[in-house]
Write a protein that holds these residues in place. Structure first.
Motif, mmCIF file in Angstrom:
data_model
loop_
_atom_site.group_PDB
_atom_site.id
_atom_site.type_symbol
_atom_site.label_atom_id
_atom_site.label_comp_id
_atom_site.label_asym_id
_atom_site.label_seq_id
_atom_site.Cartn_x
_atom_site.Cartn_y
_atom_site.Cartn_z
ATOM 1 N N PRO A 1 0.798 -1.232 0.000
ATOM 2 C CA PRO A 1 0.000 0.000 0.000
ATOM 3 C C PRO A 1 0.830 1.282 0.000
ATOM 4 C CG PRO A 1 -0.908 -1.584 1.552
ATOM 5 C CD PRO A 1 0.404 -2.142 1.094
ATOM 6 N N CYS A 2 0.308 2.279 -0.692
ATOM 7 C CA CYS A 2 0.931 3.613 -0.743
ATOM 8 C C CYS A 2 0.310 4.505 0.328
ATOM 9 C CB CYS A 2 0.727 4.239 -2.114
ATOM 10 S SG CYS A 2 1.434 3.345 -3.506
ATOM 11 N N ASP B 1 8.348 5.094 -9.440
ATOM 12 C CA ASP B 1 6.984 4.731 -9.827
ATOM 13 C C ASP B 1 6.237 3.993 -8.723
ATOM 14 O OD1 ASP B 1 7.174 1.525 -11.109
ATOM 15 O OD2 ASP B 1 9.006 2.662 -10.776
ATOM 16 N N ASN B 2 6.940 3.215 -7.908
ATOM 17 C CA ASN B 2 6.257 2.416 -6.886
ATOM 18 C C ASN B 2 5.540 3.264 -5.849
ATOM 19 O OD1 ASN B 2 7.188 0.163 -8.160
ATOM 20 N ND2 ASN B 2 8.544 -0.509 -6.526
ATOM 21 N N GLU B 3 6.009 4.510 -5.657
ATOM 22 C CA GLU B 3 5.382 5.338 -4.639
ATOM 23 C C GLU B 3 4.465 6.421 -5.190
ATOM 24 O OE1 GLU B 3 9.905 6.403 -4.410
ATOM 25 O OE2 GLU B 3 8.671 4.648 -4.818
ATOM 26 N N TRP B 4 4.240 6.416 -6.515
ATOM 27 C CA TRP B 4 3.171 7.309 -6.979
ATOM 28 C C TRP B 4 2.481 6.795 -8.238
ATOM 29 C CZ3 TRP B 4 2.736 10.963 -11.115
ATOM 30 C CH2 TRP B 4 3.882 11.172 -11.886
ATOM 31 N N THR B 5 3.170 6.555 -9.350
ATOM 32 C CA THR B 5 2.443 6.188 -10.580
ATOM 33 C C THR B 5 1.774 4.825 -10.475
ATOM 34 O OG1 THR B 5 4.382 5.170 -11.670
ATOM 35 C CG2 THR B 5 4.075 7.538 -11.965
ATOM 36 N N SER C 1 -3.706 -3.506 -5.170
ATOM 37 C CA SER C 1 -2.825 -3.983 -4.105
ATOM 38 C C SER C 1 -2.116 -2.831 -3.398
ATOM 39 C CB SER C 1 -1.778 -4.949 -4.677
ATOM 40 O OG SER C 1 -0.959 -4.293 -5.634
ATOM 41 N N CYS C 2 -2.003 -1.699 -4.086
ATOM 42 C CA CYS C 2 -1.350 -0.520 -3.502
ATOM 43 C C CYS C 2 -2.350 0.406 -2.816
ATOM 44 C CB CYS C 2 -0.588 0.250 -4.573
ATOM 45 S SG CYS C 2 0.826 -0.641 -5.259
ATOM 46 N N GLY C 3 -3.619 0.069 -2.920
ATOM 47 C CA GLY C 3 -4.632 0.873 -2.246
ATOM 48 C C GLY C 3 -5.580 1.611 -3.161
#
Length: 321
Positions: A81-82, A107-111, A117-119
């Protein structure tokens, strides 16, 4: 230098003392080379193990007396999750660094935060959250901070700073397609940001020329696929950036280094070709360590080297002798 030197020169005055001779030798010798040190990391921490190990690695890096640490993005894996709690944890982690800490978004923390799965977050909203936490002022992260020049406007993640004869430049250039979209129609966010990235790149090279600097180091997250660009098969999301980078490097008399992560292949090479297909000798790519391999790259600016830079890779945990 001794009395024999004075006699052979036909000098009738007393021979030079050792102190005077040493001073004269020093004045005639080439200037001592100057060096500056920095550290490069990226694509970490991805797991609970890496989260526990990264503070230890940052302590080891600080023991090497580097001027700063640069993290080129992806401070979590692409499936977790971000959420605000994770973002705040990374801010605390980076601010605990004894060395000044410069962070570039991945990219993993915004795009990629739109993934379920990231929220299922709005990527632009997540980028704004990152800006409020990591680039809220004109200083780096870390317990000891350095001043940064930020690009005017809303893209506070774009910054630059001097270290010796080198200009370091940060750019928001995320994998895997620079948030352009795989479809024919690019996203509005990409259309707004991409010209700003290119403008900051051009302006930074202009500044380096004006100040007669010896080198430019670019810090960004994405692997822009240099071989594809060389073959005319460039990804649309990186076309403007790579074309500008090639042209600016060709017209720059100093050395250029591009530091990125994204594909998790630690390497140091020369992948850029000019418009005629020839290797650009004043261009070096450094890709950081990335999960599942942890480590850091030690960069040294050495004014005595024709290539200006040298790099050493340090796997983590350190290998036993």
């Amino acid at each position: 230098m001794n009395s024999g030197w004075a006699i052979r020169r036909g000098c009738r005055r007393p021979a030079l003392t050792l102190a005077i001779a040493a001073a004269l030798f020093s004045s005639l010798s080439p200037a001592t080379a100057e060096t500056w040190r920095f550290a490069l990391i990226g694509d970490t921490p991805y797991t609970a193990y890496e989260r526990a190990e990264l503070p230890k690695m940052l302590e080891a890096i600080a023991d090497h007396h580097v001027e700063f640490v640069a993290h080129v993005g992806d401070f979590k894996n692409g499936q977790t999750p971000c959420d605000d709690q994770r973002f705040a944890d990374r801010q605390q982690l980076f601010n605990a660094s004894r060395a000044p800490f410069v962070y570039v978004p991945g990219d993993n923390e915004w795009t990629d935060c739109a993934r379920q799965s990231c929220g299922g977050y709005d990527p632009v909203e997540r980028l704004q959250k990152l800006r409020s936490l990591f680039w809220a002022d004109g200083l780096s992260l870390g317990r000891k901070k350095i001043a940064l020049e930020r690009q005017p406007g809303e893209y506070a993640e774009h910054s630059r700073f001097r270290l010796g004869p080198v200009l370091f430049v940060t750019l928001n250039l995320p994998g895997d397609d620079n948030h352009r979209s795989k479809s024919r129609d690019p996203r509005p966010e990409f259309l707004a940001r991409n010209p700003v990235v290119v403008e900051w790149l051009r302006d930074s090279f202009k500044l380096a020329r004006q100040e007669k600097l010896a080198g430019v180091v670019l810090l960004f997250q994405a692997n822009p696929a240099f071989p594809h660009f060389n073959q005319g098969l460039v990804h649309d999301g990186f076309r403007d950036f790579l074309t500008t980078l090639r042209d600016e490097t060709a017209s720059f008399s100093g050395q250029v280094v591009a530091v990125h992560g994204d594909s998790h292949i630690n390497r140091i090479d020369q992948p850029m070709r000019d418009a005629h297909g020839r290797t650009m000798r004043n261009f070096v790519r450094v890709e950081t360590f990335g999960y599942p391999f942890m480590g850091w790259t030690h960069g040294v600016i050495d004014s005595d080297l024709p290539t200006l830079f040298r790099f050493e890779n340090h796997p983590w945990p350190p290998r036993q002798p």
